[in-house]
Write a protein that holds these residues in place. Structure first.
Motif: not given
Length: 566
Positions: A474, A476, A482
């Motif tokens: 992920i 960010l 995100r």
């Protein structure tokens, strides 16, 4: 003396003279000079000085007793003709073996074995007719012109640097102005809250004062009425008595209500977070020197889009003799000295490695050390349950200095810009270096180890998180929004993630026994750099060392895997 030297200096001996007779030298003889003429600026032996004096009776001729004046006299040794190795000597010879101009001292010291020693007058014959000789002034002029252009460019560069300094200074002032505006706004809001609180308390005080005035008047009137009625009939006196009692009871109730609060006051509790955050920041930004090189080959380490390939895999043993269990390296980081610190969670140890990956010291940890990250200088931080232990690595020794406790698990840590990024397994928090929580940046409670380890880009704008349970990387922004979510068949149970200062991103995956390189935006896989067949075993963390262009990978194994990249 070598044959070449003998042939070029006819009937000359190989004695080295401080000063040689100029006329003899021009005729190929090596004769020591005993006189110097200041007008002719030439040296003379005993024979030649007689001829000179017969021709030039008024010239000032210095003898050997005035030899110091020879060296100081103008024109004695022209700078062009002076030897660079022996400044007091004139260049008289050429060594063909070394293609070097020499004085007599040079020949005696370093060229006695050379076979191509020639007298300069012999070599110089016809040089003035040589085309290259004739082009020398032009070539010198061209080089001189290039230096003039270079000087002009450097002067312009100096001017541009001054302008750059002024522009950056203006930008810094603008930043300072914005910060001042933010602080002014914070001050205004704080004072407005204070004014509102003071106004509310003044309203209560005013109401109490009005009650006191009202009751004072009513009690005064009651006293006057009571005194008048007390002298009349008993019925009127009784009524006055009962009303007075009621009045006294009401007055006492008011008094008790007012007296319950002795004093209204307001206190101020400063928000130390602002000062602490500002104290942690040393500059308004980074001043980076940028050197523009001509025809410079692109360095793959400086190109964030460079896709690495592997040149070799090598293993290094990190198991200690008193280790009870197989090593499980859950954290790896490098110190500025080139030494490495690793966390061995199976054996509850933090180990210090030298540049050759040999264990040179360790310290025991009371619980499982889950991760280790570099803080600054020789300081590292180790994640232990709900605590962060700070350890100093100096002179080959590890010493624990302090620790911070949290109200949640401390599973992984990263440091950037004077702040700590702490993973609890399901959330990523931001803390100050003293352990004060700034904010919760990101949270995902949908599974186990959804927020495993994290890495911060060099500019602090991008944060990479491994989601172990959902097989995801992920990405960010620094506000927790995100930007990207990456999955790949080679990405099973990603654990460790590392971002280099130049933007390369690497991920190791515990479940698929792989090491991956992904792009800096976290949107696609660039390459799979290692698999289980490349001696990987359940990798847990990794670190890229720019000094050796190597990935250091730790897993459930007694060895570190070092992957050399190109």
């Amino acid at each position: 003396m070598a044959s070449g030297f003998e042939s070029s200096i006819q009937r000359g001996c190989d004695f080295i003279h401080d000063f040689s007779c100029s006329p003899c030298e021009e005729n190929g003889f090596n004769t020591e000079a005993h006189h110097y003429c200041t007008q002719c600026t030439k040296y003379y032996c005993q024979n030649c000085v007689s001829k000179h004096n017969g021709l030039y009776q008024k010239h000032a001729v210095l003898s050997r007793k005035d030899v110091k004046k020879w060296e100081a006299a103008p024109g004695v040794t022209d700078s062009l003709e002076r030897c660079g190795m022996h400044p007091g000597e004139a260049l008289k010879l050429v060594c063909g073996d070394h293609d070097q101009l020499c004085c007599y001292v040079c020949v005696a010291v370093g060229h006695r074995q050379c076979s191509k020693i020639q007298h300069i007058p012999d070599v110089a014959k016809g040089v003035q007719r040589n085309i290259e000789f004739q082009q020398i002034p032009k070539k010198i002029a061209e080089v001189q012109k290039q230096f003039e252009k270079m000087k002009e460019a450097r002067l312009k560069n100096t001017t541009s640097l001054k302008k750059t300094r002024a522009a950056i200074s203006d930008e810094i002032k603008t930043i300072r102005k914005r910060i001042n505006e933010i602080l002014d706004k914070i001050e205004k809001t704080t004072l407005q809250e204070l004014d509102g609180m003071i106004a509310e308390l003044e309203k209560k005080l005013k109401k109490d004062i009005e009650t006191c005035d009202k009751m004072t008047i009513e009690l005064q009137n009651m006293i006057a009425a009571f005194q008048t009625k007390a002298k009349s009939s008993e019925s009127k006196s009784y009524i006055a008595y009962r009303k007075s009692q009621n009045m006294i009871s009401q007055a006492n109730d008011h008094l008790r209500g007012i007296a319950a609060i002795e004093c209204y006051n307001v206190t101020f509790q400063a928000n130390n977070l602002i000062e602490e955050l500002l104290s942690a920041v040393k500059t308004f930004g980074a001043n980076e020197e940028q050197t523009v090189m001509t025809k410079q080959r692109k360095d793959p380490l400086s190109d964030p889009n460079h896709v690495f390939s592997v040149s070799e895999y090598k293993e290094y043993n990190v198991k200690m003799s008193d280790d009870v269990y197989k090593c499980s390296i859950s954290g790896v980081c490098e110190l500025p000295s080139g030494e490495f610190v690793i966390a061995d969670c199976n054996n509850w140890k933090v180990k210090l490695l030298d540049k050759e990956y040999r264990v040179i010291d360790h310290c025991d940890i009371p619980e499982y050390p889950w991760d280790v990250c570099h803080i600054d200088g020789n300081e590292v931080a180790v994640c232990v349950n709900s605590e962060l232990h700070f350890i100093n690595a100096s002179k080959g020794k590890l010493v624990t200095t302090r620790k911070i406790s949290f109200t949640h698990d401390c599973y992984a840590a990263a440091h950037h810009g004077g702040q700590l990024y702490i993973s609890s397994g399901t959330a990523l928090y931001v803390y100050t270096m003293s352990g004060q929580k700034v904010k919760m940046l990101y949270e995902d409670k949908s599974g186990y180890r959804t927020v495993d380890q994290c890495a911060i880009s060099n500019d602090g704008e991008i944060i990479y998180i491994t989601n172990y349970s959902k097989h995801q990387l992920i990405t960010l922004d620094n506000n927790g929004n995100r930007l990207a979510l990456l999955t790949d068949p080679d990405m099973k149970q990603p654990s460790g993630v590392h971002a280099t200062p130049t933007g390369h991103v690497f991920v190791c995956c515990h479940g698929s026994d792989t090491v991956l390189q992904v792009d800096k935006d976290g949107k696609k896989k660039f390459a799979t750099l290692a698999r289980k067949e490349d001696v990987l075993n359940r990798p847990r963390d990794l670190f890229f060392s720019s000094s050796s262009s190597s990935l250091i990978v730790g897993g459930v194994k007694d060895t570190l895997l070092v992957i050399k990249l190109i």
